[in-house]
Structures are given as C-alpha cells and as structure tokens.
Design a protein around this motif. Structure first.
Motif, PDB file in Angstrom:
ATOM      1  N   ARG A   1     -18.152  11.440   9.051  1.00 48.04           N
ATOM      2  CA  ARG A   1     -18.030  10.719   7.780  1.00 48.04           C
ATOM      3  C   ARG A   1     -16.578  10.587   7.324  1.00 48.04           C
ATOM      4  N   CYS A   2     -15.814  11.669   7.423  1.00 46.02           N
ATOM      5  CA  CYS A   2     -14.443  11.655   6.896  1.00 46.02           C
ATOM      6  C   CYS A   2     -13.615  10.559   7.557  1.00 46.02           C
ATOM      7  N   GLU A   3     -13.692  10.457   8.881  1.00 48.23           N
ATOM      8  CA  GLU A   3     -12.876   9.500   9.614  1.00 48.23           C
ATOM      9  C   GLU A   3     -13.656   8.234   9.975  1.00 48.23           C
ATOM     10  N   SER A   4     -14.879   8.093   9.449  1.00 50.11           N
ATOM     11  CA  SER A   4     -15.732   6.931   9.729  1.00 50.11           C
ATOM     12  C   SER A   4     -15.806   6.597  11.223  1.00 50.11           C
TER      13      SER A   4
ATOM     14  N   LYS B   1     -10.981  15.627   6.266  1.00 56.14           N
ATOM     15  CA  LYS B   1     -10.814  16.641   5.220  1.00 56.14           C
ATOM     16  C   LYS B   1     -11.762  17.821   5.385  1.00 56.14           C
TER      17      LYS B   1
ATOM     18  N   CYS C   1     -18.558  19.417   2.548  1.00 52.66           N
ATOM     19  CA  CYS C   1     -18.338  18.085   3.120  1.00 52.66           C
ATOM     20  C   CYS C   1     -17.109  17.341   2.596  1.00 52.66           C
ATOM     21  N   PHE C   2     -16.557  17.756   1.491  1.00 51.00           N
ATOM     22  CA  PHE C   2     -15.376  17.110   0.892  1.00 51.00           C
ATOM     23  C   PHE C   2     -15.609  15.642   0.513  1.00 51.00           C
ATOM     24  N   GLU C   3     -16.853  15.234   0.331  1.00 54.98           N
ATOM     25  CA  GLU C   3     -17.143  13.860  -0.085  1.00 54.98           C
ATOM     26  C   GLU C   3     -17.043  13.714  -1.607  1.00 54.98           C
TER      27      GLU C   3
ATOM     28  N   GLU D   1     -15.622   2.070   2.377  1.00 52.26           N
ATOM     29  CA  GLU D   1     -16.966   2.040   1.785  1.00 52.26           C
ATOM     30  C   GLU D   1     -17.059   3.048   0.643  1.00 52.26           C
TER      31      GLU D   1
ATOM     32  N   ARG E   1     -18.459   6.161  -1.356  1.00 49.32           N
ATOM     33  CA  ARG E   1     -19.048   7.433  -0.950  1.00 49.32           C
ATOM     34  C   ARG E   1     -19.380   8.271  -2.192  1.00 49.32           C
TER      35      ARG E   1
ATOM     36  N   ASN F   1     -14.099   5.656   1.021  1.00 43.46           N
ATOM     37  CA  ASN F   1     -13.618   6.330   2.226  1.00 43.46           C
ATOM     38  C   ASN F   1     -12.290   5.691   2.630  1.00 43.46           C
TER      39      ASN F   1
ATOM     40  N   VAL G   1     -10.781   5.348   5.378  1.00 45.29           N
ATOM     41  CA  VAL G   1     -10.766   4.597   6.640  1.00 45.29           C
ATOM     42  C   VAL G   1     -11.592   3.315   6.518  1.00 45.29           C
ATOM     43  N   SER G   2     -12.844   3.447   6.076  1.00 41.02           N
ATOM     44  CA  SER G   2     -13.735   2.276   6.077  1.00 41.02           C
ATOM     45  C   SER G   2     -13.756   1.541   4.739  1.00 41.02           C
TER      46      SER G   2
ATOM     47  N   ILE H   1     -22.525   5.897  11.432  1.00 40.87           N
ATOM     48  CA  ILE H   1     -21.368   6.775  11.318  1.00 40.87           C
ATOM     49  C   ILE H   1     -21.780   8.199  11.659  1.00 40.87           C
TER      50      ILE H   1
END
Ligand SMILES: Cc1cc2nc3c(=O)[nH]c(=O)nc-3n(C[C@H](O)[C@H](O)[C@H](O)COP(=O)(O)OP(=O)(O)OC[C@H]3O[C@@H](n4cnc5c(N)ncnc54)[C@H](O)[C@@H]3O)c2cc1C
Ligand code: FES
Lengths: 470, 93
Positions: free
Chosen positions: A390-393, A423, B63-65, B52, B54, B47, B49-50, A387
């Motif tokens: 990361r946000c949009e994979s 984001k 990073c907003f994670e 998975e 995080r 996440n 989209v995926s 990846i």
C-alpha cells in the motif's frame, strides 16, 4: 520519561498478556526491571477498555482471560518496577544494549542482563481489488475504535475474511448499536471439525464463539461460509462490496457474485507474529503456516538462539490469550533461574507443569489455525492491478514482472519494485509477499527467505534523534 | 455527526480541535483518529505514489495509513495519538 539509565537486570518489551504476566512475577524478587510498550496503555491487544478520562462504561461481559488480565494490569502498577508506555524498541545491539524512543521526543539506549521479547502479533491482511479505499478497515480497528474511544467506525458495515475474530468484532459492533449487514467467512471450517479432540481442551474458545453467534443470529444478521470479499468499490471511499462464493480450495466460483451497499467494510484474516525485533537481534526464526508464518524459535524454557534473549507470547506462534499467559509465567521462571533466584520457590515442579500446559496450547494452536488458512495460490487469482504494497502502491503485476526478471527472494523483489520500503516498513505487506512468493515459485514458506530488517524498527522522529545526539 | 459515538458511554470533558482550520469537537481520552471519523473525515490523505485517497486501516499503529500533521509536526499516526485541547490537525487529502 526515565531517570535511571544504568543497567537493568531484566527489560521486557511488550505489555500484552505475556509481558505483563512475566513482569508481575519478576517484580516480587527484588530485581531491577523495566517494562516498555509502544502503546498508550498497558495490556497489549486483548486488554483494552474505555479510558477513565473518557467516561463510564461498564462492559456487559468480560470473559475469564480478560478479567484475569485486567487484574494483572492493576497489580503490576502497584509493584516495584519501572513502567514506560509510548516507548518503542527501535534497535537491539551487541553487548546487551537496546535503543528506545519515548513519546516521539527522545531516543536513548539502555543495557540489560536479560531481555524478554513479548512483542505479540498484528493483523494479517489479504489484498483484494479496492482494499485501499478509505472505509475498508481491519476488524482490529473496529474493536479498538469502539473499545478505546467509544466510537463506531460507521453506521452500516459488512464484515469479511476468516477466523473467530470476525464474530467477536461483529458481536461488539452489534452490541454497541451498529447495523451489521452480514459476516462473510471464507473458510468452510464447519466441514473440518474433525479436530474435535483438541478442541475440547480449549472449550472456552468455542464457548466464546457460541456466545457471539447467538447474539448475531438473534439480531438476524446473516453469517455465511465459503464467501470471499472480491472487490470494494467507490468513488473516493468504499460504497459497495462484492462478495462471491468459493470452492473448497478457496477459489472464486464465477457467477455467484453479490453486491452489498455499505458505509464501511471490516476485514480480518488472522494474525502474524511481530518477529522483527527478534530478527534484528539475530534470533533464529522458523516458518510454520499453522503458527502464523514466521515465528521466533524457542526451546521449552523459551530461550531463543541468542544468549540472554527470551521470547514469549504470540511471537512464538499465534495461540491466543491463554498461551500468552502460560508463556509469560514460563519465561519469568526461566529468568529467575538464570538470575539465581530459584531457591526461593518450589521451582522444578512448577516449571514442568507449565511446560506440559504449553504443549497443550501448541497442539491446539496448530489445529485451530489450520481451520482458517487461506491458500497462498488463491493470491495469484487476484486482478493484476490489485495493490499489494500500500505505501509504495506496488501492484501484483509489478511483482509478477519482477519475478519474471529473476527476483526470486524478498530482498530482490524489494530492490526491483520498492515493495516493503514505505512508511510502514513492510509491516502490512511482508506476510502477503512471503505467501505470494511461495505461490509464484511453488516453494515451501521457509525456503523463500525473509526481508532484511534494519534499525530503527519504526520510523524514528527527527525530534527524538536531535535530542539524543545533542 | 455525534451519532457515531456510543451513547451508553457517559462522556466527560469536551475537547476542541481544528481539522484543516475547521473546528470539531471531541472528548478527552479519544484518539485523533476516532475524533476524525466521528466528525466524518474518512479520507485521511493521498498516497504519495498513486495519488489515490487513503484512510486508516489497522487502527493500532502498524500501517501508517492514518498519518497526519499535528501542530506542525508531520507523520503522526492519528490512531495512536490522544486528542488534546486546541490541537491543529492537517489532513493531506
Ligand atoms: C487486534 C487484535 C485483537 C485481538 N483480540 C483477541 C481476542 O479478542 N481474544 C483473544 O483471545 N485474542 C485476541 N488477540 C490475540 C492476542 O494477541 C492474544 O490473545 C494475547 O493477548 C497476546 O498477548 P501477547 O502478550 O503475546 O501480545 P500482545 O497483546 O500483542 O502484546 C504485545 C505488545 O507489544 C508491544 N510492542 C510490539 N512491538 C513493540 C516495539 N517494537 N516496541 C515497544 N512495544 C512493542 C505492543 O504495543 C503490544 O502492546 C487479538 C490480537 C490482535 C492483534
Ligand atoms: S491506522 Fe494503521 S497506523 Fe493508524
């Protein structure tokens, strides 16, 4: 919040060393000044310490830059200027106007005569397989967590990547009782020590490095060079890390892989300038890998190409604390001159001296940063399912396919794959994508172009928008 | 899981928070992320989209994670938010 919404003579964005030093000088000249920072505390990336309300903790050793820095923080609080924390610069408009958001609650605009952008730097990331697993942290996270909250990220941790900062993070982790499994430095920088003359100008930096290394060696922690993190593995969070040897060009040597069992992995690959605000304002940018990638172009008085906007600190090139202090002073004197306050100081010689000092910092910066460069071409060796955004994979495969379809610049890649649209608004992946594009198109950094930046610079809260429109 | 807290720091005021309804203890001045990690919550979200798992990456608001819902307000970055008494934190894991 802020009561006085009439025009400010100087607005400074960023209270790191550069912004702080400039504010300190300017505050003695009876000007109307505003210093804003997104952070909870003043002091930027370098000046972090355990907050008073949390408890008492005397740090064993503060180096000179930090000691001086914390003095600036104390001084500026006593002076005549407006300080606004938890406040994000969201937009810059024509007519010398900016949009700010305070504490996720209120958005408002303000006018200025002169704007000083001192928005500093953020960490650079280089992706590898599994880097999205929980427990893979940046070395900055490790430091901030320990320094601002007094919490270790994990009990057993490996550190990898490139740069002196790996040693700093490792040193502090050990000092605070963490179990450090090793430091894996990707660069063979010991071979490149031919830059010695410049290095002596900045001896403190290396003295700092030596101090870190001595504790690390005494604790019998292995420090290995030419080692690259190739994979993080785990079911739902990181459990194992695979490390391999690399050759002189950073390419993995097959068959040299070794697996470490960890609770966390910390990675650091240097810093990238936070240019987005300056880019939005239309300031001319320039690309130089040895300065950290895209930087804000300034003249020797730190004026940008946009009238009435200056830039200082890491955003003009990654150079560390002393460069930021020097540029903070230089920016302040340029501002004083522009506002007609010059006669009050013996001015010209001081300006000259700072300009000379800055030149030293710039030449050192180039050598120092080039010790720790990661070759863009090595990004192409990553497994295709890695990846990147990361946000949009978005994976390396997605990007390679878009490229085959003719997307040869950042904006086209974005439309095709949604990379940099999430984001974080691309703050994490844009530097990676710029380097990937260089490698894939075999072009120089500057020729690739940039992603377009639009306001708001960070996602604005709905609450703040509602309040400002009502 | 108090043992991730650095013992050399003499802490002051205790703060109670709720993570997905469960009480945890933190200390005034800590960030929400620090409180979560010290309580063993490494996985912050899925996440979108995926799907998975995080967790936090940068620790400094970039990073907003680490975004969580706090007292009903979504998308708050845990790493740049300080804990407050009675805070309700929802993880979307
Ligand atoms: C994680 C990390 C750790 C570091 N550790 C070291 C170290 O140990 N030693 C060392 O010499 N150097 C270190 N550095 C480099 C450090 O950045 C410089 O040494 C120096 O402190 C930079 O000062 P500055 O004022 O240029 O920028 P910074 O200190 O980065 O300050 C910039 C400030 O601008 C604010 N800001 C940015 N964008 C906005 C916006 N849109 N709105 C409002 N505010 C904004 C940020 O919150 C920040 O406080 C580190 C950098 C990072 C990222
Ligand atoms: S961990 Fe990156 S924004 Fe909080």
């Amino acid at each position: 919040m802020i009561e006085d919404k009439s025009k400010y003579e100087v607005i400074i964005v960023g209270s790191g060393l550069a912004g702080l030093v400039a504010a300190n000088i300017l505050a003695d000249y009876n000007l109307k000044i505003l210093l804003v920072d997104e952070n909870i505390h003043l002091g930027g990336q370098l000046l972090r310490k355990i907050p008073e309300e949390l408890g008492e903790y005397s740090e064993l050793h503060l180096d000179k830059v930090k000691r001086v820095g914390f003095e600036f923080v104390n001084q500026v609080k006593q002076k005549k200027l407006t300080l606004l924390n938890k406040t994000i610069l969201m937009g810059i408009y024509n007519d010398r106007e900016i949009l700010l958001e305070w504490n996720r609650q209120k958005a408002f605009s303000l006018k200025y005569d002169l704007l000083l952008l001192a928005t500093g730097a953020r960490e650079r990331f280089i992706p590898f397989k599994g880097w999205t697993l929980p427990g893979v942290y940046s070395t900055g996270l490790v430091q901030v967590l320990m320094k601002s909250s007094g919490v270790l990220p994990a009990r057993r941790m490996l550190i990898g990547g490139t740069g002196l900062f790996l040693l700093a993070a490792g040193y502090e982790y050990l000092k605070n009782g963490g179990r450090l499994l090793g430091i894996m430095e990707q660069s063979p920088w010991l071979n490149k020590i031919k830059f010695m003359p410049q290095i002596f100008h900045q001896f403190p930096k290396f003295w700092e490095g030596a101090r870190y290394l001595s504790l690390i060696y005494r604790s019998r922690v292995p420090v290995k060079y030419k080692r690259k993190i190739v994979e993080a593995r785990g079911e739902k969070q990181v459990e194992e890390v695979v490390v391999a040897r690399v050759d002189g060009r950073g390419r993995v040597i097959k068959g040299t892989e070794r697996t470490y069992s960890v609770e966390a992995l910390a990675v650091g690959y240097g810093f990238v300038p936070n240019i987005e605000a300056a880019q939005l304002a239309g300031c001319e940018l320039e690309y130089a890998r040895e300065k950290g990638g895209w930087t804000v172009k300034v003249n020797d008085r730190l004026e940008t190409s946009v009238p009435d906007i200056l830039a200082a600190g890491e955003i003009t090139g990654i150079g560390g604390g002393q460069k930021s202090i020097c540029e903070g002073q230089l920016a302040a004197y340029t501002i004083l001159e522009k506002l007609g306050k010059v006669k009050e100081v013996p001015f010209a010689p001081r300006l000259k001296k700072l300009q000379r000092e800055r030149k030293h910092h710039l030449s050192f910066m180039k050598c120092f940063n080039s010790l720790y460069q990661v070759e863009p071409a090595t990004l192409l060796d990553l497994p295709e399912e890695t990846i990147i955004c990361r946000c949009e994979s978005v994976t390396l495969k997605d990007l390679k396919e878009a490229l085959k379809m003719g997307c040869h610049n950042p904006n086209a890649l974005k439309v095709a794959t949604r990379c940099a649209m999430g984001k974080c608004q691309g703050r994490t992946c844009t530097p990676i994508i710029y380097e990937l594009l260089q490698a894939m198109c075999q072009r120089e950094g500057g020729e690739i172009g940039l992603f377009t930046v639009r306001p708001p610079l960070k996602p604005i809260s709905l609450q703040a928008l509602n309040k400002s429109s009502s | 899981m108090d043992n991730l807290r650095i013992p050399a720091i003499k802490r002051k005021e205790k703060i109670n928070l709720y993570v997905n309804g469960k009480p945890i203890t933190a200390y005034a001045g800590e960030t929400v992320l620090a409180a979560l990690l010290a309580a063993g919550y490494k996985i912050i979200k899925k996440n979108p989209v995926s799907q998975e798992p995080r967790g936090a990456l940068c620790g400094m608001g970039v990073c907003f994670e680490c975004t969580v819902t706090i007292n009903g307000v979504p998308n708050i970055r845990a790493c740049v938010t300080e804990v407050q008494e009675g805070m309700r934190v929802e993880l979307d894991d």
